[in-house]
Design a protein around this motif. Structure first.
Motif, PDB file in Angstrom:
ATOM      1  N   ASN A   1       0.802  -1.218   0.000  1.00  0.00           N
ATOM      2  CA  ASN A   1       0.000   0.000   0.000  1.00  0.00           C
ATOM      3  C   ASN A   1       0.838   1.272   0.000  1.00  0.00           C
ATOM      4  O   ASN A   1       0.292   2.369   0.083  1.00  0.00           O
ATOM      5  CB  ASN A   1      -0.985  -0.001   1.180  1.00  0.00           C
ATOM      6  CG  ASN A   1      -2.186  -0.854   0.887  1.00  0.00           C
ATOM      7  OD1 ASN A   1      -2.057  -2.051   0.663  1.00  0.00           O
ATOM      8  ND2 ASN A   1      -3.356  -0.261   0.874  1.00  0.00           N
ATOM      9  N   ASN A   2       2.154   1.169  -0.114  1.00  0.00           N
ATOM     10  CA  ASN A   2       2.977   2.348  -0.381  1.00  0.00           C
ATOM     11  C   ASN A   2       2.718   2.870  -1.792  1.00  0.00           C
ATOM     12  O   ASN A   2       2.962   4.028  -2.074  1.00  0.00           O
ATOM     13  CB  ASN A   2       4.465   2.028  -0.239  1.00  0.00           C
ATOM     14  CG  ASN A   2       4.926   2.011   1.195  1.00  0.00           C
ATOM     15  OD1 ASN A   2       4.181   2.363   2.112  1.00  0.00           O
ATOM     16  ND2 ASN A   2       6.154   1.596   1.414  1.00  0.00           N
TER      17      ASN A   2
ATOM     18  N   GLN B   1      -3.473  -7.130   0.894  1.00  0.00           N
ATOM     19  CA  GLN B   1      -3.011  -5.744   0.986  1.00  0.00           C
ATOM     20  C   GLN B   1      -2.081  -5.621   2.180  1.00  0.00           C
ATOM     21  O   GLN B   1      -2.463  -5.920   3.305  1.00  0.00           O
ATOM     22  CB  GLN B   1      -4.188  -4.777   1.120  1.00  0.00           C
ATOM     23  CG  GLN B   1      -4.951  -4.623  -0.161  1.00  0.00           C
ATOM     24  CD  GLN B   1      -5.894  -3.442  -0.121  1.00  0.00           C
ATOM     25  OE1 GLN B   1      -5.802  -2.569   0.725  1.00  0.00           O
ATOM     26  NE2 GLN B   1      -6.813  -3.422  -1.068  1.00  0.00           N
ATOM     27  N   TRP B   2      -0.867  -5.162   1.921  1.00  0.00           N
ATOM     28  CA  TRP B   2       0.166  -4.990   2.941  1.00  0.00           C
ATOM     29  C   TRP B   2       0.186  -3.522   3.329  1.00  0.00           C
ATOM     30  O   TRP B   2       0.904  -2.723   2.761  1.00  0.00           O
ATOM     31  CB  TRP B   2       1.501  -5.438   2.382  1.00  0.00           C
ATOM     32  CG  TRP B   2       2.663  -5.407   3.318  1.00  0.00           C
ATOM     33  CD1 TRP B   2       2.639  -5.493   4.668  1.00  0.00           C
ATOM     34  CD2 TRP B   2       4.044  -5.316   2.943  1.00  0.00           C
ATOM     35  NE1 TRP B   2       3.914  -5.455   5.168  1.00  0.00           N
ATOM     36  CE2 TRP B   2       4.794  -5.335   4.131  1.00  0.00           C
ATOM     37  CE3 TRP B   2       4.703  -5.211   1.741  1.00  0.00           C
ATOM     38  CZ2 TRP B   2       6.178  -5.269   4.130  1.00  0.00           C
ATOM     39  CZ3 TRP B   2       6.072  -5.140   1.732  1.00  0.00           C
ATOM     40  CH2 TRP B   2       6.804  -5.173   2.916  1.00  0.00           C
ATOM     41  N   ARG B   3      -0.653  -3.177   4.304  1.00  0.00           N
ATOM     42  CA  ARG B   3      -0.783  -1.784   4.730  1.00  0.00           C
ATOM     43  C   ARG B   3       0.321  -1.393   5.703  1.00  0.00           C
ATOM     44  O   ARG B   3       0.954  -0.360   5.557  1.00  0.00           O
ATOM     45  CB  ARG B   3      -2.152  -1.560   5.360  1.00  0.00           C
ATOM     46  CG  ARG B   3      -3.273  -1.772   4.375  1.00  0.00           C
ATOM     47  CD  ARG B   3      -4.621  -1.611   5.028  1.00  0.00           C
ATOM     48  NE  ARG B   3      -5.667  -1.857   4.041  1.00  0.00           N
ATOM     49  CZ  ARG B   3      -6.857  -2.296   4.343  1.00  0.00           C
ATOM     50  NH1 ARG B   3      -7.193  -2.513   5.588  1.00  0.00           N
ATOM     51  NH2 ARG B   3      -7.733  -2.499   3.390  1.00  0.00           N
ATOM     52  N   GLU B   4       0.497  -2.196   6.724  1.00  0.00           N
ATOM     53  CA  GLU B   4       1.534  -2.011   7.737  1.00  0.00           C
ATOM     54  C   GLU B   4       2.010  -3.395   8.154  1.00  0.00           C
ATOM     55  O   GLU B   4       1.425  -4.392   7.758  1.00  0.00           O
ATOM     56  CB  GLU B   4       0.976  -1.270   8.965  1.00  0.00           C
ATOM     57  CG  GLU B   4       0.510   0.141   8.710  1.00  0.00           C
ATOM     58  CD  GLU B   4       0.004   0.802   9.983  1.00  0.00           C
ATOM     59  OE1 GLU B   4       0.719   0.745  11.004  1.00  0.00           O
ATOM     60  OE2 GLU B   4      -1.091   1.358   9.956  1.00  0.00           O
ATOM     61  N   ASP B   5       3.017  -3.432   8.995  1.00  0.00           N
ATOM     62  CA  ASP B   5       3.536  -4.728   9.458  1.00  0.00           C
ATOM     63  C   ASP B   5       2.462  -5.555  10.145  1.00  0.00           C
ATOM     64  O   ASP B   5       2.406  -6.768   9.988  1.00  0.00           O
ATOM     65  CB  ASP B   5       4.712  -4.519  10.411  1.00  0.00           C
ATOM     66  CG  ASP B   5       5.962  -4.062   9.677  1.00  0.00           C
ATOM     67  OD1 ASP B   5       6.041  -4.283   8.458  1.00  0.00           O
ATOM     68  OD2 ASP B   5       6.844  -3.487  10.331  1.00  0.00           O
ATOM     69  N   GLU B   6       1.623  -4.927  10.916  1.00  0.00           N
ATOM     70  CA  GLU B   6       0.580  -5.637  11.656  1.00  0.00           C
ATOM     71  C   GLU B   6      -0.799  -5.503  11.009  1.00  0.00           C
ATOM     72  O   GLU B   6      -1.789  -5.930  11.581  1.00  0.00           O
ATOM     73  CB  GLU B   6       0.519  -5.126  13.107  1.00  0.00           C
ATOM     74  CG  GLU B   6       1.847  -5.178  13.843  1.00  0.00           C
ATOM     75  CD  GLU B   6       2.466  -6.560  13.888  1.00  0.00           C
ATOM     76  OE1 GLU B   6       1.727  -7.559  13.977  1.00  0.00           O
ATOM     77  OE2 GLU B   6       3.715  -6.645  13.825  1.00  0.00           O
TER      78      GLU B   6
ATOM     79  N   ILE C   1       1.568   5.097   3.206  1.00  0.00           N
ATOM     80  CA  ILE C   1       3.022   5.090   3.139  1.00  0.00           C
ATOM     81  C   ILE C   1       3.583   4.912   4.541  1.00  0.00           C
ATOM     82  O   ILE C   1       3.446   5.775   5.396  1.00  0.00           O
ATOM     83  CB  ILE C   1       3.555   6.386   2.498  1.00  0.00           C
ATOM     84  CG1 ILE C   1       3.013   6.504   1.075  1.00  0.00           C
ATOM     85  CG2 ILE C   1       5.078   6.396   2.511  1.00  0.00           C
ATOM     86  CD1 ILE C   1       3.363   7.787   0.381  1.00  0.00           C
ATOM     87  N   LYS C   2       4.164   3.746   4.759  1.00  0.00           N
ATOM     88  CA  LYS C   2       4.750   3.380   6.055  1.00  0.00           C
ATOM     89  C   LYS C   2       6.068   2.660   5.796  1.00  0.00           C
ATOM     90  O   LYS C   2       6.262   2.028   4.760  1.00  0.00           O
ATOM     91  CB  LYS C   2       3.833   2.438   6.836  1.00  0.00           C
ATOM     92  CG  LYS C   2       2.480   2.986   7.170  1.00  0.00           C
ATOM     93  CD  LYS C   2       2.548   3.834   8.396  1.00  0.00           C
ATOM     94  CE  LYS C   2       1.131   4.274   8.753  1.00  0.00           C
ATOM     95  NZ  LYS C   2       1.066   5.012   9.952  1.00  0.00           N
TER      96      LYS C   2
END
Length: 172
Positions: free
Chosen positions: A38-39, A72-77, A102-103
């Motif tokens: 999701n970046n 969807q890979w938004r954040e690590d968790e 963006i993380k």
């Protein structure tokens, strides 16, 4: 955006290489996963992903009846998975609820998730900008074994183009 014929040919060749690894794909229905970092902006994802899936459908009969896990890979968790038909993912309306996030992310956490929850997938395509970090190389190497190193392909969208990476464990 139409991808270059050379890029699409390399993409299809890499997919064929992954599917023909001894012991990988033997069933009549392919189960695959597409991971979206999701970046990436909504426009970049909409420009590339439908073209890649369309190229696969035209390339082989195997991709006409696929169980497609969209991750969807938004954040690590915050990693979300849902099953979607490939034809729906190719529509612009599929991306209406997509939000860019963006993380700074840890690659080994994504790989650990994929090892646990996408183990049945015979092909995993990661659509990313490549801006992730690897904090623990040994943890990444363990998570890539025994199957991810042979099933994971990255499509890195950086700048105006895209690059394909295979055998991620040795590239990172």
């Amino acid at each position: 955006m139409n991808q270059s014929p050379v890029f699409l040919k390399n993409f299809k060749n890499t997919v064929d290489r992954i599917l023909h690894v001894p012991g990988n794909f033997t069933e009549p229905v392919l189960e695959m996963a597409v991971v979206i970092d999701n970046n990436l902006s909504r426009e970049r994802v909409k420009d590339y992903l439908p073209d890649l899936l369309g190229a696969l459908k035209m390339h082989s009969e195997v991709f006409r009846n696929v169980r497609l896990n969209m991750v969807q890979w938004r954040e690590d968790e915050d990693i979300v998975c849902k099953v979607s038909p490939m034809s729906v993912v190719q529509l612009n309306s599929y991306y209406d609820d997509y939000e860019q996030c963006i993380k700074r992310k840890n690659f080994e956490k994504l790989i650990s998730y994929l090892k646990l929850f996408q183990a049945r997938a015979k092909l995993i395509i990661l659509l990313t900008d490549g801006n992730y970090q690897v904090e623990q190389e040994e943890l990444l190497q363990q998570a890539m074994q025994p199957f991810l190193e042979k099933k994971l392909m990255q499509v890195v969208l950086a700048g105006d183009g895209a690059d394909i990476r295979y055998r991620v464990a040795r590239i990172v």
